[in-house]
Each structure stands twice: as structure tokens, then as C-alpha cells.
Design a protein around this motif. Structure first.
Motif, PDB file in Angstrom:
ATOM      1  N   CYS A   1      -9.160  -0.907  -5.403  1.00 14.79           N
ATOM      2  CA  CYS A   1      -7.497  -1.076  -4.944  1.00 14.79           C
ATOM      3  C   CYS A   1      -6.794   0.426  -5.562  1.00 14.79           C
TER       4      CYS A   1
ATOM      5  N   TRP B   1      -7.311   2.793  -2.494  1.00 17.85           N
ATOM      6  CA  TRP B   1      -6.487   2.415  -1.583  1.00 17.85           C
ATOM      7  C   TRP B   1      -4.960   2.836  -1.730  1.00 17.85           C
TER       8      TRP B   1
ATOM      9  N   GLY C   1       0.745  -1.314   0.136  1.00 21.47           N
ATOM     10  CA  GLY C   1      -0.094   0.338   0.175  1.00 21.47           C
ATOM     11  C   GLY C   1       0.843   1.124  -0.066  1.00 21.47           C
TER      12      GLY C   1
ATOM     13  N   LEU D   1      -9.064   2.558   5.909  1.00 23.81           N
ATOM     14  CA  LEU D   1      -8.944   3.270   4.892  1.00 23.81           C
ATOM     15  C   LEU D   1      -9.388   4.823   5.157  1.00 23.81           C
TER      16      LEU D   1
END
Length: 497
Positions: free
Chosen positions: A353, A356, A103, A262
Motif C-alpha cells: 500500500c 502504491w 491513489g 503499478l
């Protein structure tokens, strides 16, 4: 026992031989893996690039084609799970641990050493996020979508076994019931095994890094071995409860924790900057998608090495994961249409995704580029926790992250034992606990010997090598899908009104 099929016996014997090789001759295994990795990356990078782009085009074709109304099941079948639960399950199985491990570390790594141009600049920051979206976006989920679609269609509409070999019946005919079929399923087993091993290795490394940050636990292979042992016991217990309980509840827990993490990261980070960054880089990603997906840099060895180490590795990883993720998504997707299924699997996870990585990677880039905090020098597994140190409520975020990595770890391994059991028992949708436990132990042991013989590099090599024969199988699968869809649509037209 009836579950002890030829596929199971051969797969277990070969897997045990591999584990013993790694346990007694780790250096030799590491050398062989290194040689194999160099050969496949140098010789077949172009092939992986073309294939990944082909699957994306094929998935888009299915969405807009006349085949979109075909149901993954009988005409009267209804979806088994709600859309929210369905999405949580496919997402947890698909990429959980990787999102946490990469990430922060992947965007910041590309920012420091971009595919081209000067590192550490604003242009490199935008480029880093664009290529991260490429690696985790439409191409990846297109591969999953195509495999899962074929498995679900043949299982629920045609009543075929839930096996990779069964999806090739329109091309190979009854030969899929003999040695050719066993070989196809064994290739799928080992691609699944090595693909999931990589995630388990990454998860163990990052849990270790998180515990080092929280309680000062040393970062070492021994600690990671203990972590794998503890998690193995937990995911085997979960696997024994079945998909309706263990995996379903864990998947929903994952989504709750991931959402909390998140949103918290978005709030404590540079919120407006992150939202602007996401919007801008998403547009650039879509605009440059074809060129990025096919880039190889044949005249520049340094740039070519970057593509091999990142992009080609990811294409191989997603292909190796496709039997695992595809079978799991197929298992929970009964009753949905081809169009609804493909749109959902292709678009929704890609957007999540991308967001993120924009939030986590963007926060790391902002700290490094704007605030002067040296995030870029951190290792892959420690980058996320280093970023937390410079944010409000960093301790809370670290605790949630370690819990989330653990539940993702358990879910991925739990799902993998179910899929490996299914693949090696003739497509049994409820493999025995003995079968699942045996694969759980093999999975953990394989991850350990790969980590011992070369760490992340050995895990990557196992993926790249095992994905190559599977790629050929997936291409034949696409031919089979088109043949059987065409036949079904033609048959409906001939029916009297």
C-alpha cells in the motif's frame, strides 16, 4: 429453509426498511446521517484513535508472544492455497477499489491541505504521504489481522461456527447462542453492509470518471446507477460459482492487472524521484507512527476537523470492514500459524500500500509541485485520470484502470455476498445462492440510496455509526483470544511427554 435463520430474517427486514427509507425520503435520511456523523466524530474521535492503536499493539504482541506457534486449524492441517494466491485474495478483498480511488487523490489532497502547516510545499508533500501511509498501513491491517485470526482459530481449530459471536464465547459463554449472539452478528452484518457500500459507491464514481475520460460518457448519478446495476449482475454471477472458482480467479486477475498498472506507472512517471520519495517517507512514517496514530489537536478546531474527516473516518471504515475482510481472510487462511498469519497480514500489504501511494500520489505531487500542473484542484474521483492525461500511454493506463476498478468492484462485492451469507446462516461456509443473491441486491440498493441521500458524506456517516458498537465487540474479542490462547498453551504444558 434451514438457511432462513433468525439473524438472516431480522437483518433482511432491517436492511429493506433502510433501503425503503432512503428511496422514499432521501433528504430526511441525509439529515439524520449528517447529525449522527457530527455527534460521533466530535464525541468519540479519541476512542477510535485509542482503539486503532490498541489493535496494532495487540497484533505485534501476538507475533512475538508464546502463542505464535498455535495453528489456525488442526495440527495436521495444511494451507489450502499457495502463498501467492492467498496474498492476492486477502489483498483484493481488503482494499482494492480504495487504492485506485485514493491513489492520487489522497496524497495530493493532503499536500494541498495538510493536517498542519502550509499547503503546496515540499514539507506538505512529505506530510501528505506519511499520513496516507498511516491511514492505509499498519493500523488498518492490524484490525483485519486480529479479527481474521480470531475467526480462523475458532472455526478451524475449535470447530465453532464462522460467526463474530462465536469468537466471544470465552468471555460470554453459552450466551452467544441466544439473543446476545444474534445481536452481535446483526451488528457485524450492518457494519459489513455499510463498509462495502462505501467501496461500491467509490467504484461507481471512478468508473464513471474513467469512462468520461475515455469515451466522453457524462458524469452523473444516473450513469453511476447503471454502472452499479451492470456490476451487480456480474458479481452475483461470480458469487454463484463459489470461492474456489469465481473469487479465486478474479483475485488473481486483480493482482496481475494491479501489478501491470503499478510497474507501468513507475516507468512512465519520475522513477528515481518516486523511489527516493518512497524510501524517505516510509522511514518518516515508521519513525512518527505513535504520534500520528494518536493525534487529535484539541486546541485547534481546524486541525481537529482534518483528523476527524480523514483519520477517524478511516479507523471507523476499517473497523466496519473487519467482519467482511476478517471472515474472508479467515476462510482462506486455514493451516497457517498465528505468527506466520499475523506477520503476513500486517506487514506485506502495508508495504505494498505504501509503495502504491508513493508511486501514484508521488507522480501527482511531482506534476503539481515540480512541473506546475494543477493536480490539486481535481476532484477525488477524477484526479487519477487527470494525471494520466499528462503521462505517456495515458489512454492505455486509463483502460487498465477501468478494467481493474471493475474487477476489484466485482471481487469485493462477490466476497461480501459470501461473508454476509455466512454471517446470516449460522456460519455456513457454503451459503445458498439464494442467500448470496438476496444480499447482493441489498448491497447494491443500499449503496444507491446512500449515494442519492448524500453521496460520499452519507457513505462515510453510515460507516462511522455502524462501526461504533462493532468496536466494543472487537475489544471483547481480544479478551477472548487471550483467554483461549492462554488456556491452550497451559494445556499443552500439562500433557505428558
Amino acid at each position: 429453509m434451514k438457511n432462513f435463520t433468525i439473524t438472516y430474517k431480522i437483518s433482511i427486514i432491517v436492511a429493506l426498511a433502510f433501503v425503503l427509507w432512503g428511496a422514499f425520503f432521501p433528504e430526511q435520511l441525509g439529515e439524520v446521517m449528517g447529525t449522527a456523523q457530527a455527534f460521533f466524530l466530535n464525541s468519540f474521535g479519541w476512542f477510535y484513535n485509542l482503539v486503532a492503536s490498541f489493535f496494532l499493539i495487540f497484533a505485534l504482541f501476538l507475533i512475538f508472544s508464546k502463542y505464535g506457534k498455535i495453528k489456525l486449524g488442526k495440527d495436521e492441517d495444511k494451507p489450502e492455497f499457495s502463498r501467492a494466491t492467498w496474498f492476492a485474495m486477502l489483498f483484493s478483498a481488503g482494499m482494492g477499489i480504495g487504492l485506485l480511488f485514493y491513489g492520487v487523490s489522497e496524497p495530493i489532497s493532503h499536500y494541498a491541505a495538510p493536517p498542519y502547516g502550509e499547503g503546496g510545499t515540499r514539507e506538505a508533500a512529505l506530510l501528505g504521504l506519511r499520513y496516507t501511509y498511516l491511514h492505509w498501513g499498519f493500523h488498518a491491517w492490524a484490525i483485519y489481522a486480529v479479527v481474521a485470526l480470531a475467526l480462523a482459530y475458532f472455526k478451524f481449530r475449535k470447530g465453532a461456527p464462522g460467526l463474530m459471536s462465536a469468537t466471544l464465547h470465552p468471555v460470554l459463554g453459552n450466551r452467544v447462542n441466544g439473543p446476545i449472539g444474534y445481536t452481535i452478528d446483526i451488528f457485524a452484518v450492518f457494519a459489513t453492509l455499510f463498509g462495502v457500500c462505501a467501496s461500491l459507491g467509490l467504484g461507481a464514481q471512478q468508473i464513471n470518471a474513467g469512462l468520461n475520460y475515455l469515451v466522453g460518457l457524462p458524469v452523473s448519478f444516473t450513469v453511476q446507477l447503471i454502472i452499479i446495476g451492470i456490476i451487480t449482475v456480474l458479481f452475483i454471477l461470480s458469487a454463484s460459482t463459489g470461492i474456489q472458482r469465481g473469487i479465486k480467479y478474479l483475485s488473481n486477475t486483480n493482482m496481475i492487472l494491479a501489478t501491470i498498472l503499478l510497474i507501468a506507472m513507475l516507468i512512465v512517471g519520475p522513477t528515481v524521484f518516486l523511489l527516493n520519495l518512497f524510501t524517505h517517507t516510509l522511514g518518516e512514517y515508521i519513525q512518527n507512527l505513535p504520534q500520528m496514530g494518536l493525534r487529535l489537536s484539541p486546541f485547534n478546531e481546524e486541525r481537529a476537523a482534518w483528523t476527524q474527516g480523514w483519520t477517524i473516518f478511516y479507523w471507523a471504515w476499517w473497523i466496519s470492514w473487519s467482519p467482511f475482510v476478517g471472515m474472508f481472510i479467515a476462510r482462506v487462511s486455514k493451516g497457517r500459524s498465528v505468527r506466520e498469519f499475523t506477520i503476513a497480514v500486517l506487514i506485506a500489504p502495508t508495504l505494498v500500500c505504501a509503495f502504491w501511494f508513493a508511486v501514484f500520489g508521488g507522480t501527482g505531487i511531482h506534476l503539481d509541485l515540480v512541473q506546475g500542473v494543477d493536480v490539486a484542484s481535481q476532484s477525488l474521483e477524477t484526479g487519477l485520470f487527470f494525471v494520466y492525461e499528462h503521462l505517456p500511454f495515458g489512454g492505455f493506463l486509463s483502460i487498465v484502470t477501468v478494467l481493474l476498478i471493475s474487477t476489484f468492484f466485482i471481487t469485493s462485492a462477490d466476497s461480501a455476498t459470501f461473508v454476509l451469507g455466512m454471517q446470516t446462516t449460522g456460519g455456513d461456509m457454503d451459503p445458498s445462492n439464494f442467500i448470496k443473491v438476496s444480499w447482493g441486491l441489498i448491497l447494491a440498493a443500499s449503496a444507491v440510496v446512500l449515494m442519492a441521500s448524500g453521496g460520499l458524506s452519507a457513505l462515510q456517516t453510515a460507516i462511522i455509526v455502524s462501526a461504533f458498537p462493532l468496536t466494543i465487540i472487537l475489544l471483547v474479542m481480544c479478551v477472548g483470544i487471550l483467554r483461549v490462547f492462554k488456556s491452550e498453551v497451559k494445556g499443552k504444558r500439562k500433557k505428558p511427554v
